[in-house]
Design a protein around this motif. Structure first.
Motif, PDB file in Angstrom:
ATOM      1  N   GLY A  48       0.931  -1.289   0.076  1.00 46.95           N
ATOM      2  CA  GLY A  48      -0.011   0.122  -0.188  1.00 46.95           C
ATOM      3  C   GLY A  48       0.754   1.372   0.025  1.00 46.95           C
ATOM      4  N   PHE A  49       2.182   1.114   0.057  1.00 49.22           N
ATOM      5  CA  PHE A  49       2.845   2.385   0.328  1.00 49.22           C
ATOM      6  C   PHE A  49       3.311   2.838  -1.403  1.00 49.22           C
ATOM      7  CE2 PHE A  49       3.507   0.333   4.360  1.00 49.22           C
ATOM      8  CZ  PHE A  49       3.302   1.404   5.197  1.00 49.22           C
ATOM      9  N   ARG A  50       3.749   4.474  -1.453  1.00 47.00           N
ATOM     10  CA  ARG A  50       4.044   4.647  -2.875  1.00 47.00           C
ATOM     11  C   ARG A  50       5.259   5.244  -2.624  1.00 47.00           C
ATOM     12  NH1 ARG A  50      -0.326   9.116  -4.351  1.00 47.00           N
ATOM     13  NH2 ARG A  50       0.792   8.779  -6.378  1.00 47.00           N
ATOM     14  N   ALA A  51       5.965   5.096  -3.816  1.00 48.65           N
ATOM     15  CA  ALA A  51       7.357   5.813  -3.907  1.00 48.65           C
ATOM     16  C   ALA A  51       7.350   6.456  -5.453  1.00 48.65           C
ATOM     17  CB  ALA A  51       8.224   4.776  -3.761  1.00 48.65           C
ATOM     18  N   ARG A  52       8.402   7.384  -5.311  1.00 47.40           N
ATOM     19  CA  ARG A  52       8.459   7.972  -6.526  1.00 47.40           C
ATOM     20  C   ARG A  52       9.256   7.000  -7.729  1.00 47.40           C
ATOM     21  NH1 ARG A  52       9.894  11.311  -2.576  1.00 47.40           N
ATOM     22  NH2 ARG A  52       8.632  13.350  -2.462  1.00 47.40           N
ATOM     23  N   GLU A  53       9.730   6.280  -7.365  1.00 47.36           N
ATOM     24  CA  GLU A  53      10.512   5.148  -8.002  1.00 47.36           C
ATOM     25  C   GLU A  53      10.249   3.703  -7.577  1.00 47.36           C
ATOM     26  OE1 GLU A  53      14.690   4.209 -10.728  1.00 47.36           O
ATOM     27  OE2 GLU A  53      14.594   5.527  -8.848  1.00 47.36           O
ATOM     28  N   VAL A  54       9.687   2.642  -8.469  1.00 47.06           N
ATOM     29  CA  VAL A  54       9.571   1.328  -8.109  1.00 47.06           C
ATOM     30  C   VAL A  54      10.574   0.603  -8.889  1.00 47.06           C
ATOM     31  CG1 VAL A  54       8.296  -0.531  -7.856  1.00 47.06           C
ATOM     32  CG2 VAL A  54       7.145   1.322  -7.253  1.00 47.06           C
ATOM     33  N   VAL A  55      11.527  -0.352  -8.161  1.00 50.95           N
ATOM     34  CA  VAL A  55      12.533  -1.047  -8.771  1.00 50.95           C
ATOM     35  C   VAL A  55      12.357  -2.696  -8.434  1.00 50.95           C
ATOM     36  CG1 VAL A  55      14.866  -1.452  -9.204  1.00 50.95           C
ATOM     37  CG2 VAL A  55      14.231   0.936  -8.587  1.00 50.95           C
ATOM     38  N   ALA A  56      11.953  -3.276  -9.424  1.00 53.22           N
ATOM     39  CA  ALA A  56      11.763  -4.751  -9.326  1.00 53.22           C
ATOM     40  C   ALA A  56      12.956  -5.359  -9.786  1.00 53.22           C
ATOM     41  CB  ALA A  56      10.633  -5.121 -10.300  1.00 53.22           C
ATOM     42  N   LEU A  57      13.416  -6.632  -8.934  1.00 56.16           N
ATOM     43  CA  LEU A  57      14.706  -7.002  -8.782  1.00 56.16           C
ATOM     44  C   LEU A  57      14.379  -8.501  -9.491  1.00 56.16           C
ATOM     45  CD1 LEU A  57      16.406  -5.819  -5.942  1.00 56.16           C
ATOM     46  CD2 LEU A  57      16.518  -4.810  -8.084  1.00 56.16           C
ATOM     47  N   ASP A  58      13.528  -9.076  -9.889  1.00 55.95           N
ATOM     48  CA  ASP A  58      13.126 -10.303 -10.355  1.00 55.95           C
ATOM     49  C   ASP A  58      13.993 -11.422  -9.577  1.00 55.95           C
ATOM     50  OD1 ASP A  58      12.156  -9.283 -12.622  1.00 55.95           O
ATOM     51  OD2 ASP A  58      14.183  -8.626 -13.396  1.00 55.95           O
ATOM     52  N   GLY A  59      13.786 -11.461  -8.418  1.00 59.31           N
ATOM     53  CA  GLY A  59      13.929 -12.422  -7.290  1.00 59.31           C
ATOM     54  C   GLY A  59      15.638 -12.524  -6.827  1.00 59.31           C
ATOM     55  N   ALA A  60      16.191 -11.287  -7.072  1.00 59.96           N
ATOM     56  CA  ALA A  60      17.854 -11.323  -6.826  1.00 59.96           C
ATOM     57  C   ALA A  60      17.602 -11.010  -5.219  1.00 59.96           C
ATOM     58  CB  ALA A  60      18.259 -10.043  -7.452  1.00 59.96           C
ATOM     59  N   TRP A  61      18.920 -11.484  -4.638  1.00 59.09           N
ATOM     60  CA  TRP A  61      19.377 -11.290  -3.367  1.00 59.09           C
ATOM     61  C   TRP A  61      20.014  -9.919  -3.187  1.00 59.09           C
ATOM     62  CZ3 TRP A  61      18.303 -14.275   0.776  1.00 59.09           C
ATOM     63  CH2 TRP A  61      18.036 -15.726   0.571  1.00 59.09           C
ATOM     64  N   VAL A  62      19.301  -9.503  -2.008  1.00 59.17           N
ATOM     65  CA  VAL A  62      19.961  -8.080  -1.363  1.00 59.17           C
ATOM     66  C   VAL A  62      20.574  -8.370  -0.003  1.00 59.17           C
ATOM     67  CG1 VAL A  62      19.178  -5.671  -1.035  1.00 59.17           C
ATOM     68  CG2 VAL A  62      18.038  -6.914  -2.781  1.00 59.17           C
ATOM     69  N   THR A  63      21.690  -7.690  -0.109  1.00 56.21           N
ATOM     70  CA  THR A  63      22.528  -7.420   1.367  1.00 56.21           C
ATOM     71  C   THR A  63      22.636  -6.403   1.531  1.00 56.21           C
ATOM     72  OG1 THR A  63      24.742  -7.735   0.234  1.00 56.21           O
ATOM     73  CG2 THR A  63      23.564  -9.883   0.712  1.00 56.21           C
ATOM     74  N   PRO A  64      23.372  -6.015   2.685  1.00 58.96           N
ATOM     75  CA  PRO A  64      24.019  -4.623   2.980  1.00 58.96           C
ATOM     76  C   PRO A  64      25.083  -4.379   2.103  1.00 58.96           C
ATOM     77  CG  PRO A  64      23.352  -5.718   5.163  1.00 58.96           C
ATOM     78  CD  PRO A  64      23.175  -6.645   4.028  1.00 58.96           C
ATOM     79  N   GLY A  65      25.462  -3.186   1.803  1.00 57.96           N
ATOM     80  CA  GLY A  65      26.781  -3.026   1.074  1.00 57.96           C
ATOM     81  C   GLY A  65      27.868  -3.655   1.804  1.00 57.96           C
ATOM     82  N   LEU A  66      28.839  -4.359   1.218  1.00 60.06           N
ATOM     83  CA  LEU A  66      30.033  -4.837   2.059  1.00 60.06           C
ATOM     84  C   LEU A  66      30.878  -3.693   2.534  1.00 60.06           C
ATOM     85  CD1 LEU A  66      30.867  -7.683  -0.482  1.00 60.06           C
ATOM     86  CD2 LEU A  66      29.079  -7.568   1.365  1.00 60.06           C
ATOM     87  N   ILE A  67      31.628  -4.079   3.646  1.00 50.76           N
ATOM     88  CA  ILE A  67      32.391  -3.475   4.278  1.00 50.76           C
ATOM     89  C   ILE A  67      33.669  -3.988   4.549  1.00 50.76           C
ATOM     90  CG2 ILE A  67      32.743  -2.006   6.702  1.00 50.76           C
ATOM     91  CD1 ILE A  67      29.645  -2.114   7.052  1.00 50.76           C
ATOM     92  N   ASP A  68      34.602  -3.404   4.054  1.00 52.57           N
ATOM     93  CA  ASP A  68      36.071  -3.994   4.240  1.00 52.57           C
ATOM     94  C   ASP A  68      36.923  -3.039   5.101  1.00 52.57           C
ATOM     95  OD1 ASP A  68      38.601  -5.213   3.721  1.00 52.57           O
ATOM     96  OD2 ASP A  68      38.789  -4.421   1.642  1.00 52.57           O
ATOM     97  N   CYS A  69      36.927  -3.646   6.458  1.00 54.51           N
ATOM     98  CA  CYS A  69      37.243  -3.053   7.985  1.00 54.51           C
ATOM     99  C   CYS A  69      38.671  -3.098   8.107  1.00 54.51           C
ATOM    100  CB  CYS A  69      36.401  -3.629   8.823  1.00 54.51           C
ATOM    101  SG  CYS A  69      36.606  -5.343   9.208  1.00 54.51           S
ATOM    102  N   HIS A  70      39.573  -3.575   7.263  1.00 57.77           N
ATOM    103  CA  HIS A  70      40.858  -3.449   7.613  1.00 57.77           C
ATOM    104  C   HIS A  70      41.604  -3.299   5.995  1.00 57.77           C
ATOM    105  CE1 HIS A  70      44.811  -4.996   9.840  1.00 57.77           C
ATOM    106  NE2 HIS A  70      44.867  -4.935   8.664  1.00 57.77           N
TER     107      HIS A  70
END
Length: 401
Positions: A48-70
């Protein structure tokens, strides 16, 4: 109305539970507004929520952006010759004693201008960004004098935002002893001059040191830690890489954000880290490049509930590594981490190692909308493929990079 709504995806939020440690939500959607995550839930819950842009990812996996901590991303020249020496049988210590190792990078870094250092670091940062990195730690440590250490940190700050990557600078205050200085004089210089100047100019988010038989003693490290905390800077430590100097326990006493390497960690050190909440940063590419045989005691870290991060240790000598997903594979193959541990190690726990868990490392309301989209069938493929190609999409603050 939100800025963006990401739909038709499977999400690993990393904000999970004992039953679902990766916080997996299948057939999910992510609401983004103002560069931050507003909501992550089942797709039906956000219908029920609206957005200026809707992006469909066709079932892909989403993770947080990776962090290289050293990483040691800023340096002059390279040390490709040492690769050949190592293949011929020379040890890390033998190369250092012959004038190679860190001292070799010091001379090349001192000779380079800020513009030269920035140009070469940008190329390396772009390569790491392609592997999914949206946040990276960058150490100094190849100056061994105040002027060059500050030069390196200024370059690191100039890198911030390049290729859409947040850069977190670290003053590696004790890395190696300069050949032209007495030990006490050098440590005194770091305490009385380098750390205060870095703190006053706001050039670093933390202070690091190398506690090792070929580097600095626990007493010298402790003096630097005391100075760092006096100036309001948290600490980190290269510990137990080549021998057990009890550095991990020392780091824990100072509530260090992390202790890194840890091949020779003992039970007391692991217990102290667990009690202090100090993150273990594992660096399997350095282990691989050095052809080390002493594996970090992963079972001890698990036993004492020490969070384990995974990083590239990108540096010119012992880990010329420009792919964090490759480091993830090495962590599972060489150190026997589970795929889930490797993924958490480059997101949630990597954020903790940088003191950034309040804003990064998980996909949750209020966090930065930095995320990676992976066209894979199973999430475990992130630690499975050797040389995994770039994520299909990398978003920073909710926008494609």
């Amino acid at each position: 109305m939100w800025d963006r709504l990401i739909t038709d995806c499977n999400v690993a939020t990393m904000a999970g539970s004992a039953e679902n440690p990766l916080g997996i939500i299948t057939n999910a959607a992510i609401g983004i507004d103002g560069g931050k995550i507003v909501r992550v839930a089942k797709r039906t819950e956000l219908a029920g929520f609206r957005a200026r842009e809707v992006v469909a990812l066709d079932g892909a996996w989403v993770t947080p952006g990776l962090i290289d901590c050293h990483t040691h991303l800023v340096f002059g020249g390279n040390r490709a010759d040492e690769h050949a020496m190592r293949r011929a049988g020379s040890s890390y210590e033998e190369i250092a004693a012959a004038g190679g190792g860190i001292i070799s990078s010091v001379s090349q870094t001192r000779a380079a201008s800020e513009a030269q250092l920035l140009a070469s670091a940008k190329r390396r940062l772009e390569a790491l960004a392609k592997s999914g990195v949206t946040c990276i730690e960058v150490k100094s440590g190849y100056g061994l004098d105040t002027e060059t250490e500050l030069k390196m940190l200024r370059v690191a700050k100039s890198l911030d935002g390049h290729a859409g990557v947040k850069v977190v600078p670290t003053l590696l205050a004790l890395h190696a002893l300069p050949p032209d200085m007495d030990r006490k004089a050098y440590v005194d210089m770091v305490i009385r001059e380098t750390i205060p100047m870095v703190a006053n100019e706001g050039l670093a988010a933390s202070v690091d040191a190398y506690c090792e038989g070929i580097a600095f003693t626990p007493a010298e490290v402790e003096a630097v830690f005391t100075a760092a905390q006096h100036h309001g800077l948290p600490v980190r430590l290269h510990a137990e890489q080549l021998s057990n100097q009890k550095g991990a326990a020392l780091a824990a006493r100072y509530k260090a954000l992390s202790a890194d390497h840890l091949e020779h960690l003992d039970n007391d050190g692991a217990r102290a880290m667990g009690e202090a909440g100090t993150v273990a940063v594992l660096l399997p590419a350095a282990f691989y490049c050095l052809r080390d045989e002493q594996v970090p005691p992963i079972d001890l870290l698990r036993k004492h509930k020490v969070a384990m991060a995974v990083a590239t240790d990108c540096n010119p000598g012992t880990s010329p590594t420009l792919s964090l997903t490759l480091a993830m594979n090495m962590a599972t193959t060489l150190f026997r981490l589970s795929p889930e541990e490797a993924i958490m190690g480059t997101t949630l726990h990597a954020a903790r190692a940088l003191g950034l868990a309040h804003e990064r490392g998980t996909l949750a309301p209020g966090k930065m909308a930095d995320l990676c989209v992976w066209n894979i069938e199973q999430l475990s493929e992130l630690g499975y493929w050797i040389g995994l190609p770039s994520p299909d999409r990398r978003m920073v603050a909710g926008r494609d990079q």
